[in-house]
Write an enzyme that holds these catalytic residues in place. Structure first.
Site, PDB file in Angstrom:
ATOM      1  N   ASP A 230      34.829 114.796 108.226  1.00 54.64           N
ATOM      2  CA  ASP A 230      36.154 114.292 107.384  1.00 54.64           C
ATOM      3  C   ASP A 230      35.914 113.313 106.447  1.00 54.64           C
ATOM      4  O   ASP A 230      36.962 112.654 106.303  1.00 54.64           O
ATOM      5  CB  ASP A 230      37.136 114.103 108.349  1.00 54.64           C
ATOM      6  N   GLU A 231      34.748 112.988 106.091  1.00 50.11           N
ATOM      7  CA  GLU A 231      34.514 111.830 105.066  1.00 50.11           C
ATOM      8  C   GLU A 231      33.910 112.090 103.911  1.00 50.11           C
ATOM      9  O   GLU A 231      33.386 111.333 102.939  1.00 50.11           O
ATOM     10  CB  GLU A 231      33.769 110.662 105.749  1.00 50.11           C
TER      11      GLU A 231
END
Length: 286
Positions: A230-231
């Site tokens: 999720d980055e």
């Protein structure tokens, strides 16, 4: 005698910023009898990179157009791509149990509102098989309960991507983590969607957590998938204001709407060659 048919091309360019790029590219397009119908450019002062997206009408064959561009692209060491405006991008969708994002993608594909072609939907549960069938799209279920299952599924993905010439993989609320090796192999070609509560409300039932804390804004983030969970580089984000009187179920409904909208927009921009990577960031020409 009829005139040659015009083709509407989209040309994207990324290279080190330096003088003369726009002039050189414009000259090459003129030599290809091209007419620029849309133009965007941007220089990143953080990375020193130059980004350009052009739409060009021309009646010359692709090979002739590319031959006019080649000396310029080589001189400036450009990463570049030439495509046809509106060409449908081959897209594979991965799902679990939530169908709101999948439904939006399939509906807009069928309605001609999204320039993608979805040859298959794959899921780790069977729940969305009927939805895919309703839109006449093949569905494959691949249950994942072990590392061996995950490896087998990713091997199946690799085979399918190669055979079907898949250009984009969309995680439409797919609730499994792809391996680091797979993420690196297809970096810049996988888009994910999640709620924007992170990192505040991790884990299960984020909307219940948000409701209990009385949040006033909920939203969604669409981003490229990288090995860092999720980055990845952000493509699109949206946010909606909610009220204290909204129930948990109401928050879920609002959240699903904004997730669908955000993911579809990210997919559309990718398919239209409007998303260019600048390290950990994206340049969006919309």
């Amino acid at each position: 005698m009829t005139s040659p048919a015009l083709t509407h091309w989209v040309l994207t360019i990324v290279c080190e910023d330096q003088p003369g790029i726009v002039h050189a590219i414009s000259g090459a397009i003129l030599a290809a009898n091209g007419n620029i119908t849309e133009a965007h450019q941007y220089t990143s002062h953080d990375t020193g990179r130059f980004f350009m997206r052009l739409q060009v009408e021309s009646a010359v064959p692709r090979e002739f157009f590319e031959n006019q561009l080649l000396p310029v692209t080589q001189r400036y060491s450009m990463d570049w791509n030439l495509d046809v405006v509106g060409r449908k991008v081959k897209t594979l969708v991965l799902v679990s149990k939530s169908g709101h994002c999948l439904n939006d993608l399939l509906f807009r594909q069928r309605a001609g509102q999204l320039p993608i072609e979805i040859p298959a939907v794959m899921g780790n549960h069977s729940d969305l098989g009927e939805m895919a069938q309703f839109y006449s799209v093949p569905f494959e279920e691949h249950k994942i309960s072990s590392d061996a299952d995950k490896k087998a599924f990713e091997d199946r993905l690799r085979t399918f991507i190669a055979e079907e010439k898949i250009e984009l993989v969309v995680l439409a609320r797919y609730m499994q983590i792809l391996s680091e090796e797979f993420c690196k192999e297809f970096e810049g070609r996988i888009i994910n969607i999640h709620h924007s509560f992170l990192p505040g409300f991790k884990g299960a039932n984020p909307y219940a957590q948000a409701h209990s804390r009385g949040v006033k804004l909920i939203g969604a983030t669409a981003h490229f998938v990288t090995a860092d969970l999720d980055e990845g580089p952000i493509i699109e984000q949206n946010v909606v204001r909610v009220e204290h009187s909204d129930s948990k179920n109401r928050l879920v409904s609002i959240g699903q709407d904004v997730e669908s909208k955000t993911l579809t927009q990210a997919v559309r921009w990718f398919a239209e060659s409007r998303v260019l990577l600048d390290g950990a960031r994206t340049v969006i020409f919309n």
